[in-house]
Design a protein around this motif. Structure first.
Motif, PDB file in Angstrom:
ATOM      1  N   GLU A 111       0.826  -1.203   0.000  1.00  0.00           N
ATOM      2  CA  GLU A 111       0.000   0.000   0.000  1.00  0.00           C
ATOM      3  C   GLU A 111       0.865   1.260   0.000  1.00  0.00           C
ATOM      4  O   GLU A 111       0.621   2.202   0.749  1.00  0.00           O
ATOM      5  N   ASP A 112       1.875   1.293  -0.853  1.00  0.00           N
ATOM      6  CA  ASP A 112       2.813   2.415  -0.891  1.00  0.00           C
ATOM      7  C   ASP A 112       2.145   3.726  -1.288  1.00  0.00           C
ATOM      8  O   ASP A 112       2.600   4.800  -0.893  1.00  0.00           O
ATOM      9  N   ASP A 113       1.072   3.655  -2.067  1.00  0.00           N
ATOM     10  CA  ASP A 113       0.439   4.873  -2.566  1.00  0.00           C
ATOM     11  C   ASP A 113      -0.319   5.651  -1.490  1.00  0.00           C
ATOM     12  O   ASP A 113      -0.517   6.856  -1.624  1.00  0.00           O
ATOM     13  N   VAL A 114      -0.772   4.962  -0.432  1.00  0.00           N
ATOM     14  CA  VAL A 114      -1.668   5.618   0.520  1.00  0.00           C
ATOM     15  C   VAL A 114      -1.178   5.591   1.961  1.00  0.00           C
ATOM     16  O   VAL A 114      -1.662   6.378   2.784  1.00  0.00           O
ATOM     17  N   ILE A 115      -0.249   4.721   2.298  1.00  0.00           N
ATOM     18  CA  ILE A 115       0.064   4.473   3.707  1.00  0.00           C
ATOM     19  C   ILE A 115       0.676   5.686   4.401  1.00  0.00           C
ATOM     20  O   ILE A 115       0.376   5.968   5.566  1.00  0.00           O
ATOM     21  N   VAL A 116       1.523   6.432   3.716  1.00  0.00           N
ATOM     22  CA  VAL A 116       2.193   7.561   4.374  1.00  0.00           C
ATOM     23  C   VAL A 116       1.187   8.612   4.814  1.00  0.00           C
ATOM     24  O   VAL A 116       1.213   9.088   5.961  1.00  0.00           O
ATOM     25  N   ASP A 117       0.272   8.999   3.930  1.00  0.00           N
ATOM     26  CA  ASP A 117      -0.749   9.994   4.282  1.00  0.00           C
ATOM     27  C   ASP A 117      -1.615   9.518   5.439  1.00  0.00           C
ATOM     28  O   ASP A 117      -1.965  10.299   6.336  1.00  0.00           O
ATOM     29  N   SER A 118      -1.942   8.237   5.430  1.00  0.00           N
ATOM     30  CA  SER A 118      -2.786   7.694   6.500  1.00  0.00           C
ATOM     31  C   SER A 118      -2.068   7.726   7.843  1.00  0.00           C
ATOM     32  O   SER A 118      -2.673   8.043   8.879  1.00  0.00           O
ATOM     33  N   VAL A 119      -0.790   7.396   7.843  1.00  0.00           N
ATOM     34  CA  VAL A 119      -0.024   7.392   9.088  1.00  0.00           C
ATOM     35  C   VAL A 119       0.165   8.806   9.616  1.00  0.00           C
ATOM     36  O   VAL A 119       0.053   9.054  10.819  1.00  0.00           O
ATOM     37  N   VAL A 120       0.436   9.754   8.726  1.00  0.00           N
ATOM     38  CA  VAL A 120       0.556  11.151   9.143  1.00  0.00           C
ATOM     39  C   VAL A 120      -0.733  11.612   9.805  1.00  0.00           C
ATOM     40  O   VAL A 120      -0.723  12.277  10.853  1.00  0.00           O
ATOM     41  N   SER A 151       5.658  -6.150   2.413  1.00  0.00           N
ATOM     42  CA  SER A 151       5.975  -5.910   0.999  1.00  0.00           C
ATOM     43  C   SER A 151       5.868  -4.443   0.606  1.00  0.00           C
ATOM     44  O   SER A 151       5.494  -4.114  -0.521  1.00  0.00           O
ATOM     45  N   LEU A 152       6.211  -3.534   1.526  1.00  0.00           N
ATOM     46  CA  LEU A 152       6.300  -2.120   1.179  1.00  0.00           C
ATOM     47  C   LEU A 152       7.677  -1.825   0.593  1.00  0.00           C
ATOM     48  O   LEU A 152       8.667  -2.481   0.920  1.00  0.00           O
ATOM     49  N   LEU A 153       7.752  -0.812  -0.263  1.00  0.00           N
ATOM     50  CA  LEU A 153       9.020  -0.413  -0.867  1.00  0.00           C
ATOM     51  C   LEU A 153       9.938   0.195   0.178  1.00  0.00           C
ATOM     52  O   LEU A 153       9.476   0.777   1.168  1.00  0.00           O
ATOM     53  N   SER A 154      11.236   0.090  -0.044  1.00  0.00           N
ATOM     54  CA  SER A 154      12.213   0.602   0.922  1.00  0.00           C
ATOM     55  C   SER A 154      12.063   2.107   1.113  1.00  0.00           C
ATOM     56  O   SER A 154      12.198   2.619   2.231  1.00  0.00           O
ATOM     57  N   GLU A 155      11.766   2.830   0.043  1.00  0.00           N
ATOM     58  CA  GLU A 155      11.591   4.282   0.166  1.00  0.00           C
ATOM     59  C   GLU A 155      10.353   4.622   0.991  1.00  0.00           C
ATOM     60  O   GLU A 155      10.336   5.631   1.710  1.00  0.00           O
ATOM     61  N   THR A 156       9.327   3.798   0.897  1.00  0.00           N
ATOM     62  CA  THR A 156       8.131   4.002   1.724  1.00  0.00           C
ATOM     63  C   THR A 156       8.460   3.779   3.193  1.00  0.00           C
ATOM     64  O   THR A 156       8.045   4.555   4.063  1.00  0.00           O
ATOM     65  N   LEU A 157       9.230   2.736   3.480  1.00  0.00           N
ATOM     66  CA  LEU A 157       9.633   2.456   4.858  1.00  0.00           C
ATOM     67  C   LEU A 157      10.460   3.607   5.427  1.00  0.00           C
ATOM     68  O   LEU A 157      10.289   3.996   6.589  1.00  0.00           O
TER      69      LEU A 157
END
Length: 399
Positions: free
Chosen positions: A53-62, A82-88
């Motif tokens: 869920e790389d497209d949405v997870i950052v906004d949701s966590v913020v 299975s998230l991308l390293s840049e997302t992590l």
């Protein structure tokens, strides 16, 4: 005679569900205003399982870490599968606790159980969100009030973030119909609310205990609610505690999501049917009703099936006559209309109705593709729409 007998069986089945939806649709309107109030005295673990869920997870966590609830009273944990390293990397900058997991066969239940096993802190309650979910500013405070009043399992009100396509609008309406019939209506007569898979709150120790028994590949929320209700736990519903949820925007996403739901529905019907019958004779109506829901016909399929079988009955002069089918059709339409919130009655809904015939055929055909669907995790990707800016609109919000 055989065709007549068969049609009577089908008619009784479809009419039963028409009456079921109509009854709970009506009683859902009897609810009196009961403000929950706000409290800041419960500690929460906010769990967000995220699979690709790389497209949405950052906004949701913020959104989650900036929630209005006191910061020292809740923790946010992302279960990253299975998230991308840049997302992590972006998640750790927020900062938020990130638990990386990997499975041969990824499921939501496995991610949640891995997190519960790894977390050493103790909490009053756990909140389960999807990777695309945003909590309304007062969500945790309202849930804290419910927890303090003794509620052990609570479903919040999932509502669409925005409407990005006609399919997303239909999906948003479908969820509100479910909210009215299976959550609000059921609670009004003392039965448990259905769980929605996210926006759920549970007593922490109870959740750990029950989740340890859950190994669902698809529909973990259905197994969870059955296990809770079987133990006598009543699932509550807070209609003014909002979770903003992204709706599916394309036919492909819709088919993937519904295929997973149908497979889980029939799987758990077969698995719990016997215990549901026993519960009925023992007077455990809440559990028997929950098992019975596994045999329901989709609210969208119901009117179409009544039209189809009624037409056959009329053409071939079979019994029951088309008049019976027409009466049940009218009842099914009324059941749907009264369950749709008034705010959705606008020109956008009228425009989206052109998608109903295609959606009906798609959902009907899905029933012939369910083999093996409950043995493999079917992921519904978020963060997509139909690519047409002119079709996007702000979701109707319920104050």
């Amino acid at each position: 005679m055989f065709l007549n007998a068969l049609l009577w069986v089908v008619y009784c089945y479809l009419t039963f569900w028409m009456l079921y939806f109509l009854f709970f649709g009506i009683v859902g309107h009897f609810r009196k205003s009961r403000p929950v109030g706000r409290s800041w005295s419960a500690t929460f673990l906010v769990l967000i399982p995220a699979y690709k869920e790389d497209d949405v997870i950052v906004d949701s966590v913020v959104s989650a870490v900036n929630h209005s609830y006191p910061n020292d009273m809740y923790d946010v944990v992302v279960v990253a599968d299975s998230l991308l390293s840049e997302t992590l990397d972006r998640l750790r900058e927020i900062p938020v606790e990130v638990l990386e997991v990997s499975f041969d066969n990824s499921t939501k239940s496995r991610s949640i159980n891995a997190a519960l096993a790894a977390i050493r802190n103790d909490y009053d309650a756990v909140v389960v969100l999807d990777a695309d979910n945003h909590m309304a500013s007062d969500f945790l405070s309202k849930m804290a009030t419910k927890c303090n009043r003794g509620a052990k399992a609570i479903q919040g009100h999932r509502i669409a973030k925005s409407i990005g396509s006609k399919m997303a609008l239909l999906d948003a309406v479908s969820e509100e119909v479910n909210n009215h019939i299976f959550r609000l209506g059921h609670r009004e007569v003392g039965l448990s609310s259905a769980l929605a898979g996210s926006g759920m709150v549970f007593e922490y120790s109870l959740f750990k205990e029950v989740m340890a028994q859950v190994e669902a590949v698809g529909g973990f929320d259905r197994e969870l609610e059955l296990r809770l209700i079987e133990q006598g736990i009543r699932i509550d519903y807070v209609p003014d505690a909002y979770i903003f949820d992204e709706k599916v925007a394309t036919h492909d996403a819709f088919r993937h999501q519904r295929r997973r739901w149908f497979a889980a529905q029939y799987h758990y019907l077969g698995r719990y049917a016997r215990s549901g019958v026993k519960a009925l004779f023992k007077g455990h109506i809440d559990y028997a009703d929950k098992v019975l829901q596994g045999a329901q016909v989709s609210r969208l399929l119901l009117p179409g099936l009544l039209v189809a079988f009624g037409t056959v009955a009329a053409i071939f002069a079979l019994s029951p006559s088309w008049v019976f089918w027409a009466i049940s059709l009218a009842g099914s339409v009324v059941a749907l209309l009264i369950a749709i919130p008034a705010r959705f009655y606008n020109r956008f809904l009228v425009g989206a109705m052109v998608e109903i015939p295609t959606t009906f055929v798609s959902m009907l055909l899905l029933h012939f593709t369910l083999k093996g669907a409950n043995k493999t995790f079917i992921h519904t990707k978020h963060g997509q729409d139909d690519g047409k800016p002119e079709s996007r609109q702000k979701a109707p919000y319920c104050n």
